[in-house]
Design a protein around this motif. Structure first.
Motif, PDB file in Angstrom:
ATOM      1  N   GLU A   1      18.300  38.328 -84.979  1.00  0.00           N
ATOM      2  CA  GLU A   1      19.168  37.312 -84.397  1.00  0.00           C
ATOM      3  C   GLU A   1      20.212  37.984 -83.521  1.00  0.00           C
ATOM      4  OE1 GLU A   1      21.144  35.184 -87.581  1.00  0.00           O
ATOM      5  OE2 GLU A   1      22.651  34.416 -86.202  1.00  0.00           O
ATOM      6  N   VAL A   2      20.686  37.252 -82.539  1.00  0.00           N
ATOM      7  CA  VAL A   2      21.733  37.762 -81.656  1.00  0.00           C
ATOM      8  C   VAL A   2      22.889  36.781 -81.643  1.00  0.00           C
ATOM      9  CG1 VAL A   2      22.338  38.300 -79.267  1.00  0.00           C
ATOM     10  CG2 VAL A   2      20.112  38.952 -80.140  1.00  0.00           C
ATOM     11  N   ARG A   3      24.102  37.307 -81.680  1.00  0.00           N
ATOM     12  CA  ARG A   3      25.290  36.451 -81.510  1.00  0.00           C
ATOM     13  C   ARG A   3      26.112  37.011 -80.352  1.00  0.00           C
ATOM     14  NH1 ARG A   3      25.607  36.471 -87.184  1.00  0.00           N
ATOM     15  NH2 ARG A   3      27.048  38.200 -87.090  1.00  0.00           N
ATOM     16  N   ASP A   4      26.380  36.198 -79.366  1.00  0.00           N
ATOM     17  CA  ASP A   4      27.250  36.640 -78.282  1.00  0.00           C
ATOM     18  C   ASP A   4      28.689  36.619 -78.791  1.00  0.00           C
ATOM     19  OD1 ASP A   4      25.268  37.077 -76.374  1.00  0.00           O
ATOM     20  OD2 ASP A   4      25.180  34.947 -75.890  1.00  0.00           O
ATOM     21  N   GLU A   5      29.400  37.719 -78.570  1.00  0.00           N
ATOM     22  CA  GLU A   5      30.791  37.809 -79.032  1.00  0.00           C
ATOM     23  C   GLU A   5      31.765  37.621 -77.865  1.00  0.00           C
ATOM     24  OE1 GLU A   5      31.487  37.918 -82.114  1.00  0.00           O
ATOM     25  OE2 GLU A   5      29.753  38.767 -83.139  1.00  0.00           O
ATOM     26  N   THR A   6      31.485  38.288 -76.771  1.00  0.00           N
ATOM     27  CA  THR A   6      32.277  38.165 -75.542  1.00  0.00           C
ATOM     28  C   THR A   6      31.251  38.251 -74.407  1.00  0.00           C
ATOM     29  OG1 THR A   6      32.599  40.528 -75.133  1.00  0.00           O
ATOM     30  CG2 THR A   6      34.182  39.481 -76.614  1.00  0.00           C
ATOM     31  N   PRO A   7      31.700  38.038 -73.149  1.00  0.00           N
ATOM     32  CA  PRO A   7      30.725  38.164 -72.053  1.00  0.00           C
ATOM     33  C   PRO A   7      30.045  39.533 -72.007  1.00  0.00           C
ATOM     34  CG  PRO A   7      32.685  37.034 -71.291  1.00  0.00           C
ATOM     35  CD  PRO A   7      32.992  37.495 -72.691  1.00  0.00           C
ATOM     36  N   SER A   8      30.668  40.552 -72.585  1.00  0.00           N
ATOM     37  CA  SER A   8      30.069  41.892 -72.477  1.00  0.00           C
ATOM     38  C   SER A   8      29.690  42.509 -73.824  1.00  0.00           C
ATOM     39  CB  SER A   8      31.027  42.829 -71.740  1.00  0.00           C
ATOM     40  OG  SER A   8      32.221  42.963 -72.472  1.00  0.00           O
ATOM     41  N   ALA A   9      29.764  41.736 -74.886  1.00  0.00           N
ATOM     42  CA  ALA A   9      29.428  42.308 -76.201  1.00  0.00           C
ATOM     43  C   ALA A   9      28.616  41.311 -77.003  1.00  0.00           C
ATOM     44  CB  ALA A   9      30.693  42.668 -76.975  1.00  0.00           C
ATOM     45  N   ARG A  10      27.658  41.824 -77.756  1.00  0.00           N
ATOM     46  CA  ARG A  10      26.921  40.942 -78.634  1.00  0.00           C
ATOM     47  C   ARG A  10      26.612  41.634 -79.946  1.00  0.00           C
ATOM     48  NH1 ARG A  10      20.813  39.896 -76.323  1.00  0.00           N
ATOM     49  NH2 ARG A  10      19.978  41.960 -76.696  1.00  0.00           N
ATOM     50  N   THR A  11      26.456  40.813 -80.968  1.00  0.00           N
ATOM     51  CA  THR A  11      26.135  41.328 -82.289  1.00  0.00           C
ATOM     52  C   THR A  11      24.636  41.208 -82.514  1.00  0.00           C
ATOM     53  OG1 THR A  11      28.302  40.868 -83.262  1.00  0.00           O
ATOM     54  CG2 THR A  11      26.433  40.945 -84.772  1.00  0.00           C
ATOM     55  N   LEU A  12      24.062  42.330 -82.955  1.00  0.00           N
ATOM     56  CA  LEU A  12      22.644  42.374 -83.271  1.00  0.00           C
ATOM     57  C   LEU A  12      22.487  42.299 -84.778  1.00  0.00           C
ATOM     58  CD1 LEU A  12      21.716  45.445 -81.017  1.00  0.00           C
ATOM     59  CD2 LEU A  12      21.770  43.022 -80.356  1.00  0.00           C
ATOM     60  N   VAL A  13      21.770  41.303 -85.253  1.00  0.00           N
ATOM     61  CA  VAL A  13      21.452  41.215 -86.680  1.00  0.00           C
ATOM     62  C   VAL A  13      20.070  41.838 -86.835  1.00  0.00           C
ATOM     63  CG1 VAL A  13      21.194  39.718 -88.676  1.00  0.00           C
ATOM     64  CG2 VAL A  13      22.782  39.085 -86.833  1.00  0.00           C
TER      65      VAL A  13
ATOM     66  N   ALA B   1      22.335  45.591 -75.356  1.00  0.00           N
ATOM     67  CA  ALA B   1      23.116  44.395 -75.024  1.00  0.00           C
ATOM     68  C   ALA B   1      22.451  43.595 -73.916  1.00  0.00           C
ATOM     69  CB  ALA B   1      24.539  44.800 -74.622  1.00  0.00           C
ATOM     70  N   GLY B   2      21.284  44.038 -73.476  1.00  0.00           N
ATOM     71  CA  GLY B   2      20.586  43.365 -72.391  1.00  0.00           C
ATOM     72  C   GLY B   2      19.211  42.865 -72.791  1.00  0.00           C
ATOM     73  N   PRO B   3      18.149  43.581 -72.368  1.00  0.00           N
ATOM     74  CA  PRO B   3      16.783  43.074 -72.572  1.00  0.00           C
ATOM     75  C   PRO B   3      16.283  43.105 -74.017  1.00  0.00           C
ATOM     76  CG  PRO B   3      16.747  45.201 -71.431  1.00  0.00           C
ATOM     77  CD  PRO B   3      18.181  44.792 -71.529  1.00  0.00           C
ATOM     78  N   TYR B   4      16.925  43.865 -74.881  1.00  0.00           N
ATOM     79  CA  TYR B   4      16.474  43.951 -76.284  1.00  0.00           C
ATOM     80  C   TYR B   4      16.444  42.536 -76.888  1.00  0.00           C
ATOM     81  CZ  TYR B   4      16.336  45.654 -81.135  1.00  0.00           C
ATOM     82  OH  TYR B   4      16.003  45.905 -82.438  1.00  0.00           O
TER      83      TYR B   4
END
Lengths: 90, 254
Positions: free
Chosen positions: B13-25, B94-97
């Motif tokens: 799962e992915v959660r966007d945190e800010t426009p430039s950061a995301r959390t990878l579960v 933070a991109g194509p993954y």
């Protein structure tokens, strides 16, 4: 934003050192050959993390080289030239 | 003890945190669990064999207690990745993954920059930018353990939009009794914040930290320049350097 995700202190040595040592080494207290400062491996200043094949860790007190670590496909080279001793937590 | 092995993790799962950061579960089969503050090494290998490796702090609580109280499985690890210009690992993660994709991971590693729920000292957490990630793991672990240890987080971010975990921190500041959260904005503060934008100062730490006489355990994490400046302010204020633990993310000037 320009924060890089990489570490530039001895915390970054945790993974590479676990390739060699059975115990967690970044909490170990090392004594510097040059200035005698004693402190955890985690507090060393680590250079060369981005693209180079090796890591160089320097003493935060005197900036002299404490250890160098180079990982190749066949071997892990560990140069401990700047350490009098390492006190590892059991 | 066996040599530290690389494992294959899969993005759940992915959660966007800010426009430039995301959390990878990440699902990590056989994950042995971790302590808050520990990190993992992530390795990417290109088809031609070229590989790149980076360390990431773990964001989730040790027991897999995910953000917002969702109960995640014990084989789950959350990493928050800040996209870095020209970052060969972060730009992929933070991109194509994408969900379902594998990535190599090893850990947990590190034992120095770690908070243990059994530790008997009030805690001061000082975050610069994405340095909040391992500190968030500590805050989540504190709640998961039902700890009543007083925690204070002083979080320095460029603007309100750069704050990671903003909603969760807002909620926890109300619901996690004994947790105080304060913000320092370096470029632009929100309306009504009361503190003008600017770098962390001794006054901020005096107002929102713990007095040195309380002998707090202090964890400082952020870009190298931020960590050096914050640690100097703490020592000047009388904190014992041996109680200040630091972790540096790189020379970016915060």
């Amino acid at each position: 934003m320009a924060f890089t995700e990489t570490f530039t202190d001895g915390n970054a040595l945790a993974g590479p050192l676990r390739e060699i040592f059975a115990l967690e080494m970044t909490s170990a207290d090392g004594r510097c050959v040059t200035c005698g400062r004693t402190g955890p491996v985690a507090d060393l200043r680590v250079y060369g993390h981005e693209n180079g094949p090796g890591l160089v860790a320097r003493c935060p007190g005197c900036e002299e080289i404490v250890l160098r670590l180079v990982v190749t496909p066949e071997r892990v080279w560990l140069d401990l030239r700047g350490l009098v001793s390492l006190a590892v937590i059991r | 003890m066996s040599r530290l092995a690389w494992r294959v993790a899969y993005l759940r799962e992915v959660r966007d945190e800010t426009p430039s950061a995301r959390t990878l579960v990440l699902d990590v089969p056989g994950w042995p669990g971790h302590l808050p503050g520990q990190h993992v090494d992530v390795r990417l290998t290109a088809p031609d064999g070229y590989s790149a490796q980076r360390s990431y702090s773990i964001a989730s609580a040790a027991d897999g207690d995910a953000a917002d109280g969702e109960a995640a499985g014990g084989d789950t690890v959350e990493l928050t990745v800040q996209r870095v210009p020209d970052g060969e690992v972060s730009s992929y993660l933070a991109g194509p993954y994408a969900v379902g994709d594998p990535v190599e991971l090893r850990g947990p590693v590190g034992g120095w920059f770690v908070w243990r729920p059994a530790d008997l000292a009030p805690v001061l957490l000082i975050a610069g930018g994405s340095g909040v990630v391992p500190l968030m793991s500590m805050i989540r672990a504190r709640a998961a353990a039902g700890s009543r240890m007083p925690f204070r987080l002083v979080y320095s971010a460029r603007t309100p939009e750069d704050v990671l975990y903003a909603e969760e921190l807002k909620r926890r500041a109300l619901s996690d009794r004994g947790l105080d959260v304060s913000y320092v904005y370096t470029r632009r503060a929100p309306d009504g914040h009361g503190r003008p934008a600017g770098r962390l100062t001794a006054v901020d730490l005096a107002e929102w930290g713990w007095p040195p006489e309380f002998e707090p355990a202090v964890f400082v994490c952020g870009p190298t320049g931020f960590v050096e400046a914050a640690a100097d302010l703490l020592v000047d204020a009388g904190h014992d350097p041996r109680r200040i633990k630091t972790e540096r993310f790189g020379p970016t000037g915060g």
